[in-house]
Structure formats: C-alpha cells, structure tokens
Design a protein around this motif. Sequence first.
Motif, PDB file in Angstrom:
ATOM      1  N   PHE A 137      56.919 -31.199   8.004  1.00  0.00           N
ATOM      2  CA  PHE A 137      55.617 -29.672   7.933  1.00  0.00           C
ATOM      3  C   PHE A 137      54.586 -30.591   8.212  1.00  0.00           C
ATOM      4  O   PHE A 137      53.226 -29.878   8.342  1.00  0.00           O
ATOM      5  CB  PHE A 137      55.760 -29.652   6.124  1.00  0.00           C
ATOM      6  N   MET A 138      54.128 -31.670   7.728  1.00  0.00           N
ATOM      7  CA  MET A 138      52.961 -32.334   8.353  1.00  0.00           C
ATOM      8  C   MET A 138      53.004 -32.414   9.526  1.00  0.00           C
ATOM      9  O   MET A 138      51.500 -32.077  10.207  1.00  0.00           O
ATOM     10  CB  MET A 138      52.856 -33.799   7.795  1.00  0.00           C
ATOM     11  N   TYR A 139      53.215 -32.424  10.641  1.00  0.00           N
ATOM     12  CA  TYR A 139      53.324 -32.415  12.159  1.00  0.00           C
ATOM     13  C   TYR A 139      52.873 -30.964  12.357  1.00  0.00           C
ATOM     14  O   TYR A 139      51.978 -31.432  13.551  1.00  0.00           O
ATOM     15  CB  TYR A 139      54.755 -32.858  12.571  1.00  0.00           C
ATOM     16  N   SER A 140      53.429 -30.052  11.611  1.00  0.00           N
ATOM     17  CA  SER A 140      53.441 -29.054  11.941  1.00  0.00           C
ATOM     18  C   SER A 140      51.909 -28.519  11.704  1.00  0.00           C
ATOM     19  O   SER A 140      51.542 -26.990  12.372  1.00  0.00           O
ATOM     20  CB  SER A 140      54.446 -27.879  11.441  1.00  0.00           C
ATOM     21  N   ASP A 141      51.563 -28.801  10.512  1.00  0.00           N
ATOM     22  CA  ASP A 141      49.990 -29.015   9.807  1.00  0.00           C
ATOM     23  C   ASP A 141      49.350 -29.352  11.098  1.00  0.00           C
ATOM     24  O   ASP A 141      48.485 -28.161  11.444  1.00  0.00           O
ATOM     25  CB  ASP A 141      49.916 -28.811   8.265  1.00  0.00           C
ATOM     26  N   VAL A 142      49.000 -30.195  11.116  1.00  0.00           N
ATOM     27  CA  VAL A 142      48.268 -31.226  12.382  1.00  0.00           C
ATOM     28  C   VAL A 142      47.970 -30.079  13.619  1.00  0.00           C
ATOM     29  O   VAL A 142      47.482 -30.009  14.121  1.00  0.00           O
ATOM     30  CB  VAL A 142      48.849 -32.085  12.148  1.00  0.00           C
TER      31      VAL A 142
ATOM     32  N   VAL B  74      35.079 -22.936   5.927  1.00  0.00           N
ATOM     33  CA  VAL B  74      35.935 -23.418   4.309  1.00  0.00           C
ATOM     34  C   VAL B  74      36.822 -23.577   4.278  1.00  0.00           C
ATOM     35  O   VAL B  74      37.888 -23.571   3.743  1.00  0.00           O
ATOM     36  CB  VAL B  74      34.476 -21.684   3.406  1.00  0.00           C
ATOM     37  N   VAL B  75      37.780 -22.624   4.632  1.00  0.00           N
ATOM     38  CA  VAL B  75      39.102 -21.601   4.964  1.00  0.00           C
ATOM     39  C   VAL B  75      40.119 -23.015   5.423  1.00  0.00           C
ATOM     40  O   VAL B  75      40.575 -23.603   4.935  1.00  0.00           O
ATOM     41  CB  VAL B  75      39.787 -20.829   5.236  1.00  0.00           C
ATOM     42  N   MET B  76      38.919 -23.354   6.487  1.00  0.00           N
ATOM     43  CA  MET B  76      40.668 -24.865   6.760  1.00  0.00           C
ATOM     44  C   MET B  76      40.304 -26.568   7.208  1.00  0.00           C
ATOM     45  O   MET B  76      41.323 -27.012   6.561  1.00  0.00           O
ATOM     46  CB  MET B  76      39.564 -25.104   8.573  1.00  0.00           C
ATOM     47  N   GLY B  77      38.849 -26.199   5.889  1.00  0.00           N
ATOM     48  CA  GLY B  77      38.594 -27.680   5.264  1.00  0.00           C
ATOM     49  C   GLY B  77      39.570 -27.163   3.820  1.00  0.00           C
ATOM     50  O   GLY B  77      40.130 -28.374   3.097  1.00  0.00           O
ATOM     51  N   GLY B  78      39.605 -26.436   2.905  1.00  0.00           N
ATOM     52  CA  GLY B  78      40.435 -26.331   1.817  1.00  0.00           C
ATOM     53  C   GLY B  78      41.978 -26.477   2.097  1.00  0.00           C
ATOM     54  O   GLY B  78      42.345 -27.118   1.515  1.00  0.00           O
ATOM     55  N   MET B  79      41.783 -25.811   3.514  1.00  0.00           N
ATOM     56  CA  MET B  79      43.970 -25.693   3.315  1.00  0.00           C
ATOM     57  C   MET B  79      44.419 -27.256   4.026  1.00  0.00           C
ATOM     58  O   MET B  79      45.007 -27.479   3.925  1.00  0.00           O
ATOM     59  CB  MET B  79      44.411 -24.568   4.634  1.00  0.00           C
ATOM     60  N   ALA B  80      43.444 -27.643   5.017  1.00  0.00           N
ATOM     61  CA  ALA B  80      43.971 -28.552   5.219  1.00  0.00           C
ATOM     62  C   ALA B  80      44.381 -30.284   4.347  1.00  0.00           C
ATOM     63  O   ALA B  80      44.868 -30.961   3.950  1.00  0.00           O
ATOM     64  CB  ALA B  80      43.297 -29.377   6.298  1.00  0.00           C
ATOM     65  N   ALA B  81      42.867 -30.033   3.489  1.00  0.00           N
ATOM     66  CA  ALA B  81      42.538 -30.829   2.065  1.00  0.00           C
ATOM     67  C   ALA B  81      43.967 -29.992   1.129  1.00  0.00           C
ATOM     68  O   ALA B  81      44.794 -31.244   0.419  1.00  0.00           O
ATOM     69  CB  ALA B  81      41.443 -30.918   0.937  1.00  0.00           C
ATOM     70  N   LEU B  82      44.417 -28.744   0.640  1.00  0.00           N
ATOM     71  CA  LEU B  82      45.776 -28.706  -0.333  1.00  0.00           C
ATOM     72  C   LEU B  82      46.737 -29.203   0.376  1.00  0.00           C
ATOM     73  O   LEU B  82      47.969 -29.367  -0.648  1.00  0.00           O
ATOM     74  CB  LEU B  82      45.033 -26.938   0.064  1.00  0.00           C
TER      75      LEU B  82
END
Length: 139
Positions: A9-14, A41-49
């Motif tokens: 999950f972490m690798y695919s998200d990054v 806004v979407v990318m900052g929030g989703m990355a943090a979440l």
Amino acid sequence: MDQITFLLFMYSDVCIVLGLYVYLLRIKKLIGFQLGMNISVVMGGMAALLFGVLLILQYPFHFTWITIISTLAGLVTGALFGRLFDYQSFVTGLTNGVIVGLMSPMIGTVLEMTSVFVWFVHIFFALCLLTILISIKRS
C-alpha cells in the motif's frame, strides 16, 4: 495488517502521488488556479490521511512520531502540488495537509474494522484521482 500488505500500500501510494506530480509538472500551464487549488487540497489531504492511517495501524505505539511523519507528508505533498500553480494553492495545500496529518493517526487508533477502512480510503483515493484526471481533461 501484515508487513507485506503495508509495504504494498505504501509503495503504490507513493508511486501514484509521484506519477501524478510528474504528469502535472508537464501540463501545469493548461490548468486554472481553481482546479490547481483543488488538486493541492486533495493531494495534501489524501497523502496525510493514507500515511497516518497506514502507519498507525502498522506501529500503534509510536503515536507521536507517526503524527509528525503524517503531518510532514501532508505538508510537503500539499505544498509541492500547490507550488505548481500559485501562492494561494501553495498555502491552501500546505495547511490542509497539516490539518489532515494531525487528525489521521487519531482516526487510525479508533478503527474497529481496519481492513475495511483501509480499502475504503484507497478506493476513495482512486476516485479522487479519477475525478482530478477527468477535470484536467475538461479544462
């Protein structure tokens, strides 16, 4: 959550976030400032979440460090995506990433059905990406 699933999950998200950043870097002149602000806004929030929830589920007794890491991940991601467009997008992406980064480990600690929530958040992330890509094509 086992170690292999966490790393996948972490690798695919990054990779997805970096891929979208490189794509936007090439076509940023075609995107208006309102859409740019929404993207940051979407990318900052989703990355943090995503970072906060995945890390707190994997390392539940390191709450302080995970809060710091998820906040920094949201801050950096929102700032980088916002920097592509204008200063308002930069500030908005940065602050949204910080706020969600501070809250996401708290969400992860109170989950009862962790795998369902992780899949839900990733499906929501995919739908957000699809919406962003459709909006870019229409702009």
